[in-house]
Design a protein around this motif. Sequence first.
Motif: not given
Length: 75
Positions: A33-39
């Motif tokens: 995903c573009e935003n990488q919030v989960c990472v």
Amino acid sequence: FLGEDAEIRVETEHGYNVLTIKDGRAYVSEADCENQVCVHTQPIGRAGGQIVCLPHRVVIRLKTEGKSEIDAVTN
């Protein structure tokens, strides 16, 4: 589930996430995903903890098995 180290690839029609379980905690170690919030979300290791990847529509939530657990009580 959290007692055994593992990597689980979660594929959706929107992309993929890699869920890593290590030392009794779970976290997303990789995603496309573009935003990488989960990472960048902190690892979870207790019932009620969750990680969300909105672009992929993935929710990872820890639940208890058969027993109730109280984290905190407030007045």
